[in-house]
Motif scaffolding. Structure first.
Motif, mmCIF file in Angstrom:
data_model
loop_
_atom_site.group_PDB
_atom_site.id
_atom_site.type_symbol
_atom_site.label_atom_id
_atom_site.label_comp_id
_atom_site.label_asym_id
_atom_site.label_seq_id
_atom_site.Cartn_x
_atom_site.Cartn_y
_atom_site.Cartn_z
ATOM 1 N N ALA A 9 0.826 -1.215 0.000
ATOM 2 C CA ALA A 9 0.000 0.000 0.000
ATOM 3 C C ALA A 9 0.860 1.264 0.000
ATOM 4 O O ALA A 9 0.567 2.230 -0.722
ATOM 5 N N SER A 10 1.956 1.268 0.758
ATOM 6 C CA SER A 10 2.724 2.517 0.819
ATOM 7 C C SER A 10 3.520 2.717 -0.470
ATOM 8 O O SER A 10 3.616 3.838 -0.982
ATOM 9 N N LEU A 11 4.048 1.627 -1.043
ATOM 10 C CA LEU A 11 4.754 1.742 -2.318
ATOM 11 C C LEU A 11 3.781 2.186 -3.418
ATOM 12 O O LEU A 11 4.091 3.049 -4.244
ATOM 13 N N ALA A 12 2.588 1.587 -3.390
ATOM 14 C CA ALA A 12 1.590 1.906 -4.405
ATOM 15 C C ALA A 12 1.195 3.386 -4.344
ATOM 16 O O ALA A 12 1.052 4.045 -5.376
ATOM 17 N N ARG A 17 1.175 8.622 -7.145
ATOM 18 C CA ARG A 17 1.408 10.070 -7.127
ATOM 19 C C ARG A 17 2.192 10.519 -8.375
ATOM 20 O O ARG A 17 2.016 11.612 -8.875
ATOM 21 N N ARG A 18 3.078 9.625 -8.864
ATOM 22 C CA ARG A 18 3.961 10.018 -9.972
ATOM 23 C C ARG A 18 3.539 9.484 -11.335
ATOM 24 O O ARG A 18 4.094 9.892 -12.345
ATOM 25 N N LEU A 44 -3.089 0.302 -7.047
ATOM 26 C CA LEU A 44 -2.900 1.724 -7.394
ATOM 27 C C LEU A 44 -4.218 2.488 -7.424
ATOM 28 O O LEU A 44 -4.229 3.701 -7.658
ATOM 29 N N ASP A 45 -5.316 1.757 -7.226
ATOM 30 C CA ASP A 45 -6.645 2.360 -7.294
ATOM 31 C C ASP A 45 -6.870 3.040 -8.648
ATOM 32 O O ASP A 45 -7.248 4.214 -8.729
ATOM 33 N N LYS A 184 9.859 -2.227 -9.377
ATOM 34 C CA LYS A 184 10.429 -1.783 -10.663
ATOM 35 C C LYS A 184 9.815 -0.455 -11.106
ATOM 36 O O LYS A 184 10.503 0.424 -11.611
ATOM 37 N N LEU A 185 8.503 -0.345 -10.928
ATOM 38 C CA LEU A 185 7.829 0.899 -11.316
ATOM 39 C C LEU A 185 8.363 2.073 -10.497
ATOM 40 O O LEU A 185 8.620 3.160 -11.019
ATOM 41 N N ASP A 186 8.528 1.823 -9.211
ATOM 42 C CA ASP A 186 9.030 2.858 -8.309
ATOM 43 C C ASP A 186 10.409 3.330 -8.768
ATOM 44 O O ASP A 186 10.674 4.532 -8.874
#
Ligand code: S3P
Length: 190
Positions: A9-12, A17-18, A44-45, A184-186
């Motif tokens: 949840a926190s990574l997502a 946001r980006r 990611l909702d 990876k996305l992060d």
């Protein structure tokens, strides 16, 4: 909350946001594009779309019937049009595509222009295990599925390599693959 869920949840939230454009999932049949795509959209909702479902809805027919009645080139054209329409919607979202879409030059150009592409790379033996007994995929009905998947991997993996990100899809729980995708996305979004 489970510590893993909290980490997801926190990574997502950081990624959401980006992220400003759609994320397209590619990879061979059985790689988990729809499964992981749905999980990613949930985390990611964001809205989730499966291009195969959209093609079937637009045509009012099953993919196997489109292949049987009109042939693969007709299907590829429908696929290109549907993906162009999906990616015409501005803003982020998660799009699972059929395994041939990103291997088709005109469709790949649209995807590369409009989206961030994620290749779920998997070993053909695992793909054969996951798709065993499947009757919905006309390309696997033409012979021994594992040999067919190996041939497709040889042809397509160099093309899938144009994706922005590559994630290994192994024999692990979908949440583990989701976590790899998020990491990876992060990194990619910086
Ligand atoms: C295809 C993959 C299928 C579907 C069609 C053709 C392909 O989607 O689009 O049967 O060429 O690899 P999945 O990859 O979701 O099974």
């Amino acid at each position: 909350m489970d510590p893993n869920d909290l980490q997801i949840a926190s990574l997502a939230a950081e990624i959401r946001r980006r992220l400003e454009i759609p994320v397209v999932l590619t990879g061979l049949m059985g790689a988990g594009k729809t499964r992981v795509g749905r999980l990613l959209a949930g985390a990611l909702d964001l809205p989730f779309v499966d291009s195969d479902d959209e093609i079937e809805a637009a045509a009012g027919r099953r993919i196997a019937d489109i292949f049987a009645e009109d042939g693969e080139p007709f299907f590829r054209d429908a696929e290109r049009r549907v993906i162009t329409r999906i990616l015409g919607t501005p803003g982020p979202g998660i799009v699972a595509t059929g395994g041939g879409a990103f291997a088709h030059p005109a469709t790949a150009e649209i995807i590369l222009e409009k989206a961030l592409t994620l290749w779920l790379r998997a070993d053909p033996a695992l793909l054969a295990k996951r798709t065993a007994g499947d009757r919905k995929r006309p390309l696997l009905a033409r012979g021994d599925p594992e040999s067919l998947l190996r041939e497709l991997a040889e042809k397509r993996y160099p093309l899938y390599a144009r994706a922005n990100l590559v994630i290994d899809s192994e024999d692990v729980a979908p949440n583990v693959t989701l976590m790899r995708v998020l990491e990876k996305l992060d990194d990619y979004l910086g």
